[in-house]
Design a protein around this motif. Structure first.
Motif: not given
Length: 382
Positions: A293-303
């Protein structure tokens, strides 16, 4: 007249009696069709630089992706992405910001201008000559901020998108721009699915008015069963795609799926639709899987292990933005606590990478910074 105001094209429905039992429904899209036919005959729509092709038997071992790329800002990330030598790149939304300074004209002049600027970008030209791409959109390259199915000019936006990116016949033959492709050989088959979370999407419910803007978004979850994220046809298509044999699946949604930590656009706003997605994923033909996914002007890993997915552990890598970052990692990590987020909230420029180890039956998610450095990473077996 080539310019049609937003007011003139506001969605309408006209019921005209034809005898005792017939009605004719006329939408804004019906009214606009002659205008677009004439406009298209008088102008030349922009076309992206030529893209190198990818063979269907290519075994995917490294796939890159990114989002939020402003056409007027530095395009330095294309060289960083190419340096990782991916077999495929997914451009998953806000690929330009064609809604900025939009005057409300039905011709979507600023959107066409944004695409035209991209067409002349040497860094993108060079990248597309080396790396095959699959593309979906998000709101800013769809037409307006947080836009969905109620966007009166969505069909024209679709025409602009499909013309520019050279969409396949399959994509052009139906409403929306969702797509699926299968790569590799038996035992090493990767299915890549790019969803369309714009063309069919119902409007989200908003919070009640307050004098102060909510710090983490304006939307509240809706339990209205009539609201949809993907639309009936795309849901049916997705079920058929997930029933196909594959060893690993990469599913791209322009907006985030797993998180409940904010009230901006995400699948959380339509929890019934998210549960439906989880149920489909759980019932897929057996395979490994990761969500992008994208959109948020930031990034990280989810579970997460949602009940609707039968307790399966679902992984999601968000990567954003390529050249339009806000704030800082330290500030945003503190601002948005989230038990489902496994890493810091990386707020500097970044792109995502998924590397598949076919022998080990594992995949590694990583987020790379503006100099190609690894910011976060996780390896998962399936």
């Amino acid at each position: 007249m080539r310019r049609l105001s937003l007011l003139a094209a506001t969605a309408v429905m006209v019921a005209a009696p034809l005898g005792a039992e017939h009605e004719v429904e006329l939408s804004s899209e019906d009214l606009l069709a002659p205008y677009y036919a004439k406009l298209q005959s008088e102008i030349e729509l922009p076309v992206a630089p030529a893209n190198v092709s990818i063979a269907s038997d290519t075994v995917i071992t490294r796939l890159a992706f990114g989002s939020c790329n402003h056409q007027s800002r530095s395009q330095h990330m294309w060289a960083q992405i190419a340096a990782t030598d991916p077999e495929l790149f997914l451009f998953i939304g806000d690929n330009n910001y064609g809604d900025q300074m939009w005057a409300g004209d039905a011709g979507l002049a600023t959107l066409r201008a944004a695409y035209a600027k991209q067409a002349e970008t040497p860094e993108l030209t060079d990248f597309r000559s080396k790396v095959p791409m699959m593309i979906t959109w998000d709101d800013h390259d769809y037409g307006f901020n947080d836009g969905g199915a109620s966007f009166a000019y969505r069909k024209w936006s679709e025409t602009i998108f499909e013309t520019f990116w050279g969409s396949s016949h399959e994509v052009k033959s139906r409403p929306g721009i969702y797509e699926s492709r299968m790569f590799g050989e038996e035992g090493k088959r990767t299915q890549v699915i790019t969803l369309d979370t714009r063309f069919f999407r119902s409007d989200f419910d908003r919070m009640a008015y307050t004098p102060e803007r909510p710090p983490l978004g304006p939307y509240v979850p809706s339990d209205d069963p009539s609201k949809t994220m993907l639309g009936e046809a795309q849901w049916e298509w997705l079920a058929q795609e997930l029933a196909k044999p594959a060893d690993f699946r990469i599913i791209a949604s322009s907006i985030q799926v797993i998180t409940d930590a904010h009230d901006y656009e995400s699948w959380e706003a339509l929890p019934l639709e998210r549960a439906k997605l989880y149920e489909l994923l759980a019932g897929r033909e057996e395979s490994g899987m990761v969500l992008l996914s994208g959109d948020r002007h930031a990034g990280w890993i989810y579970s997460d292990t949602p009940e609707a997915a039968g307790g399966e552990q679902i992984w999601e890598l968000t990567s954003s933005s390529l050249n339009y970052s806000f704030s800082s990692t330290e500030r945003n990590t503190a601002r948005e606590p989230d038990p489902k987020r496994l890493t810091d909230f990386i707020s500097e420029e970044n792109f995502g990478l998924v590397e598949i180890d076919w022998d080990a039956r594992s995949f590694t998610m990583s987020m790379r910074g503006s100099e190609g450095e690894t910011r976060v990473t996780r390896t998962v077996s399936w």
